[in-house]
Structures are given as C-alpha cells and as structure tokens.
Design an enzyme around this catalytic site. Structure first.
Site, PDB file in Angstrom:
ATOM      1  N   TYR A   1      -1.085   7.338   3.376  1.00 15.81           N
ATOM      2  CA  TYR A   1      -0.484   6.536   4.433  1.00 15.81           C
ATOM      3  C   TYR A   1       1.038   6.595   4.290  1.00 15.81           C
ATOM      4  CZ  TYR A   1      -5.336   5.244   5.023  1.00 15.81           C
ATOM      5  OH  TYR A   1      -6.691   5.310   5.212  1.00 15.81           O
TER       6      TYR A   1
ATOM      7  N   HIS B   1       0.843  -1.193   0.000  1.00 10.35           N
ATOM      8  CA  HIS B   1       0.000   0.000   0.000  1.00 10.35           C
ATOM      9  C   HIS B   1       0.885   1.253   0.000  1.00 10.35           C
ATOM     10  CE1 HIS B   1      -3.352   2.536   0.355  1.00 10.35           C
ATOM     11  NE2 HIS B   1      -3.991   2.014   1.389  1.00 10.35           N
TER      12      HIS B   1
ATOM     13  N   ARG C   1     -16.918  -0.495  -3.403  1.00 10.35           N
ATOM     14  CA  ARG C   1     -18.249  -0.319  -2.811  1.00 10.35           C
ATOM     15  C   ARG C   1     -19.354  -1.055  -3.571  1.00 10.35           C
ATOM     16  NH1 ARG C   1     -17.766   6.132  -1.128  1.00 10.35           N
ATOM     17  NH2 ARG C   1     -15.746   5.880  -0.103  1.00 10.35           N
TER      18      ARG C   1
END
Length: 423
Positions: free
Chosen positions: A223, A218, A390
């Site tokens: 992040y 990631h 989603r």
C-alpha cells in the site's frame, strides 16, 4: 448460620450502558508465576497495559457503509474482546476516500465516521480489553472489489465507477501499475504528499476522539507507504525517492505528524513488510547491506528502519512481509523468524523501547507460545506480541483454547463461567 448477603454485579466503568465488570478481564492468568508462559504475562507500552500477548491483527472485511462501520463490525470485533484477546485492532482504515482498498472499506477521513467506531470502542472497553485502529492509504492497490467477487486475477479485481470505485483516481509514488489489467496510478506531487501526511494526522485526531488505546500506521503489503519504501515502486528523482533516507521520508513524516497529535501516553505502532520476497529477481552480487543501492526492500533495510523508528517514538513494530509485487515468492513460515532477527538487532543496538509484533501462520497454541517465549535472560524471544488473523476467524476463542492446551488457568468471560473450555 450466617447468610451471605448478595450484592449486585459491579458495572463496567466508563461505558454508556450496563454490563457486568470483567475483573480481571477474560484471558488473564489466574495463577501467575514462573511456570506461566510469556504468552499469558502482561506487557506495558507507555500508558497501555495488556494482560496477555495476543493481538487480533487488522483484517479487511469489506463491509463498511461509505467508510462507516456498522453493527456487523461490533459483533465481529466484540467477539474477540469478549473471549480474552488483550488487544483488538480494527481493520485497515482509510485516511482518504481514494485510500480505501475497496468501496466497502473502513474510513476515518470525516467526523461522521467517529461515532460508529466509538460504539465498538465502548464495547471492547466494557470487557476490560483494549482496542486499536490501523490507519492506511492503499495507494495504487486501491479501488478493488471484495475478494469474493473476484472471478479472474487482474482486470476483474478492479472496482470501476459503476460499483463505487475510482480507478482514475489512484495515487502512488510513481506511475507504475500493480499488475497487468490494473489502472496506472497518478504520481503524487510534493504538495499532494504533504496532504497525505495531514490526512494521517487528522485521522489520528479522530481516533483519539473515538477513544482508541493505540494507533497503528500501515506501512506494509504494497500500500502507499510501502510503495514509497520500495525502490521497485518508488522511482522518484526528488527528495522522496532514491536513497534509503528519501524512500523512508513519507513514513517518518507520518510518524512525526501522528505522534504530535496523540497523547504522550498512547503507544504508536507501525506495520511493515520486512521483505518484498523479491531477492530472487535481482543479481546475487548486489551487497545485501548497501541500503541506498538495494533493488528491492529487504530485511537489512527493515533493521535500519526499526532503529530509526525507535528514535521517533514508535513503540511497536508489527513485522509482516510481501504484498508489493505479484512476482513475489513468499515464505510465510519464516515471518516469525524475521521478526526475531529485527528484535535481536534492536537489542544489540540498545533500542529496548521498540517492541516487536510477529505474524504469520500462527494457528496453534504452540506457535503462539513460541513466538513470544522469553528464556531466562529475558531477551531471546522472537517477538513481544503475537498478531493473529485467520485463526481468530476460525476460532474466536483461540485465547481460551490456547490456555487450556498449555495448562494455564485463565479468567473466562464471567457470563460463561458454567462452560469452561475442555480439550
């Protein structure tokens, strides 16, 4: 009259329980040919072959027990594999306790976290499907509460010590808080950065032991790795800051460390935010292709990074965007097109080994099809895989309903053979 002798269903191979083998796996096109859209054709990455181009994108669910996944995750993730998704990727899984986004995040920093992951891996494999895991460190965006607890943006998102958080133990490339009301992180020392790299490698070893088919690093959404890439959040003066080469150093070191501990047959993915959507905040006179003088992370830098990662043995670049600055102006509808720009640059430079994954507002059969559709020359698709998030939460059978809408006959789960999907 000849009576056909009945036989028992063959068991799924290589799993510690009985379930009928899905042969072929659900989601496989049953009449492959030139009229089948690319979306329902196979793709091979090293030793991994997928029967279609659907991927369940990593999605945080804030439901782990001290980093250990539970039966909730088994049902949640297993539902996608059962219904025809070729590759399901487990949500952002922290390589260190302070690398979790929330106290309830998935983790793989200790051996006890392997067994519950392996249980999920075994189920997905029993359905003839593949499974990956996204390894992550949240950096300055760690120690927040699950989104359903948020009552006010800012300080009410922070998980304090009384709810299991660690707001005084956040780390980042530079001591810059995510936003007003959030804790200021501690700037990592070089020794600590080296420890982060080892943590990714150690988590990768555990992922291999759990039986995963692929690993994704990631490097997106603000992040830790993403924070190092961006000149907005990385203001270091050492060899991890400043130039493009320095800002990408942590990611390249993590890639090398992970690639070194996983099998040569296992594909390695990297997710990036291709742009921070912060161009509006900078002078238009800044040259967009001046990588070392850029004021935010931009698409030209992502193109260069893609070329570099191709040479490091990365097999797929998962192209997302945003997440590193609260002032961003995201245009999510453009994300698939951005993935296409990067794919075109790779092909132009002859880097055909690095495939591209596209994300962003993929909620219809047509958008999924168009993201990966190859023309006659076999090169003009925007991506090689479509990552869906989603829409799978809304519609776990999205693969099967997409096939029905596009007129493609695919294999269903054999236990559901009496309930074909109808429009």
């Amino acid at each position: 009259m000849t009576i056909k002798k009945l036989t028992a269903s063959a068991p799924a191979p290589g799993v510690p329980f009985y379930t009928p083998a899905q042969d072929p796996p659900a989601g496989t096109a049953l009449s492959p040919g030139h009229d089948v859209p690319t979306l329902f054709t196979p793709l091979t990455l090293r030793g991994l072959t997928l029967q279609n181009r659907f991927v369940v994108s990593p999605m945080c669910t804030y439901s782990a027990d001290n980093g250990h996944l539970t039966d909730w995750h088994l049902v949640h993730l297993g539902a996608f594999a059962l219904r025809g998704v070729a590759l399901t990727i487990v949500e952002a899984t922290a390589v260190a306790p302070n690398g979790r986004i929330s106290p309830e995040d998935s983790g793989l920093w200790q051996d006890s976290q392997i067994a519950p992951l392996k249980r999920i891996v075994d189920f997905v494999h029993s359905q003839g499907q593949k499974i990956g895991i996204q390894l992550a460190h949240a950096g300055r965006k760690a120690s927040t509460v699950a989104p359903w607890h948020v009552t006010e943006r800012g300080r009410h998102e922070v998980a304090d010590a009384d709810v299991g958080g660690w707001p005084k133990n956040l780390v980042a490339p530079s001591a810059i808080a995510w936003d007003n009301g959030f804790p200021t992180p501690n700037e990592l020392t070089v020794e600590q950065i080296e420890g982060v790299v080892r943590s990714f490698a150690d988590a990768a070893r555990r992922a291999v032991e759990a039986g995963f088919d692929t690993i994704e690093i990631h490097g997106a959404h603000g992040y830790l790795i993403s924070e190092f890439l961006s000149p907005i959040t990385n203001q270091r003066k050492d060899h991890y800051g400043g130039s493009f080469t320095n800002r990408t150093r942590l990611l390249t070191e993590v890639v090398k460390a992970v690639r070194n501990v996983i099998p040569s047959t296992m594909p390695l993915f990297v997710r990036i935010s291709a742009t921070e959507w912060m161009e509006h905040a900078h002078s238009s006179s800044s040259p967009s292709d001046a990588l070392d003088s850029a004021e935010s992370w931009t698409i030209p830098q992502s193109k260069q990074l893609a070329l570099d990662l191709a040479d490091l043995g990365v097999d797929l670049l998962d192209v997302s965007s945003g997440g590193n600055n609260p002032l961003q102006k995201v245009e999510a509808q453009k994300q698939v097109d951005i993935a296409g720009e990067i794919r075109a640059e790779l092909l132009k430079q002859g880097k055909t080994s690095l495939k591209i994954g596209a994300v962003g507002l993929v909620y219809t059969a047509e958008r999924a099809r168009d993201a990966v559709q190859l023309d006659a020359d076999g090169q003009t698709a925007k991506a090689d895989l479509v990552f869906v998030a989603r829409q799978f939460l809304r519609e776990p059978e999205f693969v099967l309903t997409t096939a029905a809408k596009l007129g493609v006959k695919v294999q269903p789960p054999i236990q559901y053979h009496r309930a074909p999907y109808r429009l």
